[in-house]
Design a protein around this motif. Sequence first.
Motif, mmCIF file in Angstrom:
data_model
loop_
_atom_site.group_PDB
_atom_site.id
_atom_site.type_symbol
_atom_site.label_atom_id
_atom_site.label_comp_id
_atom_site.label_asym_id
_atom_site.label_seq_id
_atom_site.Cartn_x
_atom_site.Cartn_y
_atom_site.Cartn_z
ATOM 1 N N LYS A 163 0.909 -1.237 0.077
ATOM 2 C CA LYS A 163 -0.011 0.098 0.096
ATOM 3 C C LYS A 163 1.093 1.263 -0.127
ATOM 4 N N VAL A 164 1.211 1.577 -1.340
ATOM 5 C CA VAL A 164 2.099 2.843 -1.479
ATOM 6 C C VAL A 164 1.390 3.955 -1.673
ATOM 7 N N PRO A 165 1.814 5.336 -1.355
ATOM 8 C CA PRO A 165 1.045 6.495 -1.482
ATOM 9 C C PRO A 165 0.742 6.995 -2.637
ATOM 10 N N ASN A 166 1.473 6.501 -3.672
ATOM 11 C CA ASN A 166 1.210 6.938 -5.072
ATOM 12 C C ASN A 166 0.979 5.932 -5.941
ATOM 13 N N ILE A 167 -0.290 5.659 -6.851
ATOM 14 C CA ILE A 167 -0.585 4.863 -7.712
ATOM 15 C C ILE A 167 -0.697 5.414 -9.254
ATOM 16 N N GLN A 198 -6.399 4.739 0.394
ATOM 17 C CA GLN A 198 -5.385 5.827 1.096
ATOM 18 C C GLN A 198 -4.412 6.323 0.179
ATOM 19 N N SER A 199 -4.512 5.835 -1.140
ATOM 20 C CA SER A 199 -3.282 6.419 -2.058
ATOM 21 C C SER A 199 -3.901 7.494 -2.733
ATOM 22 N N ARG A 200 -2.989 8.456 -3.478
ATOM 23 C CA ARG A 200 -3.309 9.015 -4.548
ATOM 24 C C ARG A 200 -3.378 8.349 -5.810
ATOM 25 N N HIS A 207 -14.201 7.234 -0.566
ATOM 26 C CA HIS A 207 -13.322 7.037 0.456
ATOM 27 C C HIS A 207 -12.265 8.377 0.864
ATOM 28 N N GLY A 208 -12.795 9.193 -0.037
ATOM 29 C CA GLY A 208 -11.971 10.614 0.108
ATOM 30 C C GLY A 208 -10.483 10.423 -0.565
ATOM 31 N N THR A 209 -10.469 9.522 -1.806
ATOM 32 C CA THR A 209 -9.285 9.409 -2.389
ATOM 33 C C THR A 209 -9.127 10.310 -3.426
ATOM 34 N N PRO A 210 -7.862 11.214 -3.387
ATOM 35 C CA PRO A 210 -7.429 11.922 -4.481
ATOM 36 C C PRO A 210 -7.026 11.392 -5.651
ATOM 37 N N GLY A 211 -7.233 11.839 -6.885
ATOM 38 C CA GLY A 211 -6.846 11.233 -8.098
ATOM 39 C C GLY A 211 -7.117 12.267 -9.309
ATOM 40 N N ARG A 212 -6.634 11.754 -10.395
ATOM 41 C CA ARG A 212 -6.893 12.275 -11.622
ATOM 42 C C ARG A 212 -7.197 11.414 -12.750
ATOM 43 N N LEU A 213 -8.075 11.705 -13.591
ATOM 44 C CA LEU A 213 -8.342 10.862 -14.591
ATOM 45 C C LEU A 213 -7.850 11.247 -15.914
ATOM 46 N N PHE A 214 -6.697 10.594 -16.326
ATOM 47 C CA PHE A 214 -5.859 11.313 -17.456
ATOM 48 C C PHE A 214 -6.336 10.804 -18.708
ATOM 49 N N HIS A 240 -1.055 17.034 -8.554
ATOM 50 C CA HIS A 240 -2.690 17.985 -8.780
ATOM 51 C C HIS A 240 -3.731 17.252 -8.867
ATOM 52 N N CYS A 241 -3.617 15.924 -7.799
ATOM 53 C CA CYS A 241 -4.894 15.518 -7.739
ATOM 54 C C CYS A 241 -6.307 16.055 -6.933
ATOM 55 N N THR A 242 -6.987 15.648 -7.265
ATOM 56 C CA THR A 242 -8.357 16.315 -6.622
ATOM 57 C C THR A 242 -9.185 15.235 -5.888
ATOM 58 N N THR A 243 -10.117 15.809 -4.873
ATOM 59 C CA THR A 243 -11.093 14.686 -4.330
ATOM 60 C C THR A 243 -12.436 15.281 -4.638
ATOM 61 N N PRO A 244 -13.198 14.370 -5.400
ATOM 62 C CA PRO A 244 -12.922 13.039 -6.010
ATOM 63 C C PRO A 244 -12.328 13.259 -7.121
ATOM 64 N N PRO A 245 -11.622 12.247 -7.883
ATOM 65 C CA PRO A 245 -10.800 12.400 -9.258
ATOM 66 C C PRO A 245 -11.474 13.279 -10.167
ATOM 67 N N SER A 246 -10.851 14.291 -10.725
ATOM 68 C CA SER A 246 -11.379 14.740 -11.952
ATOM 69 C C SER A 246 -10.431 14.733 -13.155
ATOM 70 N N PRO A 247 -11.201 14.755 -14.326
ATOM 71 C CA PRO A 247 -10.345 14.506 -15.706
ATOM 72 C C PRO A 247 -9.402 15.693 -16.134
#
Length: 358
Positions: free
Chosen positions: A117-121, A155-157, A207-214, A265-272
């Motif tokens: 379980k690493v912080p960045n995926i 728990q990751s970005r 889950h409040g997971t930050p992310g980006r849809l690339f 530059h991740c957002t919660t929830p993930p944005s494109p």
Amino acid sequence: MSPSLSPAAPASAALLDPTQLPERFDSVEALDAFLARPTQALVDDLAAVDGDLMILGVAGKMGPTLARLARNAAPHKRVIGVARFSDPAVREQLEGWGVHTIACDLLDRDALQALPKVPNIVFAAGHKFGAKDNQALTWAMNTHVPALVADTFRQSRIVAFSTGNIYPLTQVGRQGASELTPPAPIGEYAQSCIGRERMFQYFGARHGTPGRLFRLNYAIDMRYGVLHDIAAKVHRGETIDLAMGHVNVIWQGDANAQALRSLRHCTTPPSPINCTGPETLSVRWLVEEFARRMDVPVRVSGQEAPTALLSDTTQATRLFGYPVVPLGAMLDWVADWVIQQRPSLHKPTKFEVRDGAF
């Protein structure tokens, strides 16, 4: 431009200097080394993101150089590459570049949950080529696996590769589809990719997971991509259909760098966020440019449709600036590579498809 790159070129960990681009590439090894040169901006952005990095689906077209680029840009971080590794040579190559590898079938829930379980995926897995011949696998890889990943790594970005194919075809001569353009996927492949995005958005919000849809289209290196597809046909003397008459492209190294920089530059929830080159390119013009470089006749058929798959990259340009590698360099490099009959991945982009049947 500097002289051609060969295996004896400077170490791949050297920073990418936009003013010192090579004239050509003399080998796959030289190309891979160049693709793995980070910019100072990438080094700075990864330094600002805490923790190690894991790439799921690392054995695909872009995955190996993505992992190597991350390793070179952030040598203080552990970079882990995960795939089934049906080709053991890919795993050996990654290990030689200092990337830790783990063999895992992402469809296996237990194996997925056993991953560190690493912080960045970075999620780079998916299924496109041959999608129309195995729709069930396409949906499993593009929608079911993302749901498993989003829930497991809550728990990751997470930066998840997606595609501009989720957009409708837009009018040529206007800005392409922006991140605010409502999706209108054509065909099951694009529909399954919307499913991918929705899974990351759902679990991200839950889950409040930050992310980006690339949302990427289309990445270019010498061995595959729209430019390679067109150049190879021109070199073989084939006639090129102009129905899908306009495209966007971006150098694979630039696309990989933007994907990694998106972790900051991740957002919660993930944005494109859209990723491609800034130019709207005429396929007819590309054919003419390659024919001129190869000194062969221009062979085209049909007429350009008034619409095409095009993306607006205003948001990405604001965050990352313009791509480092310009179009002219890509044209020269691809033409030389094809003329020299250097290796191809034999994975056509099928950019000319207008009905979504990949």
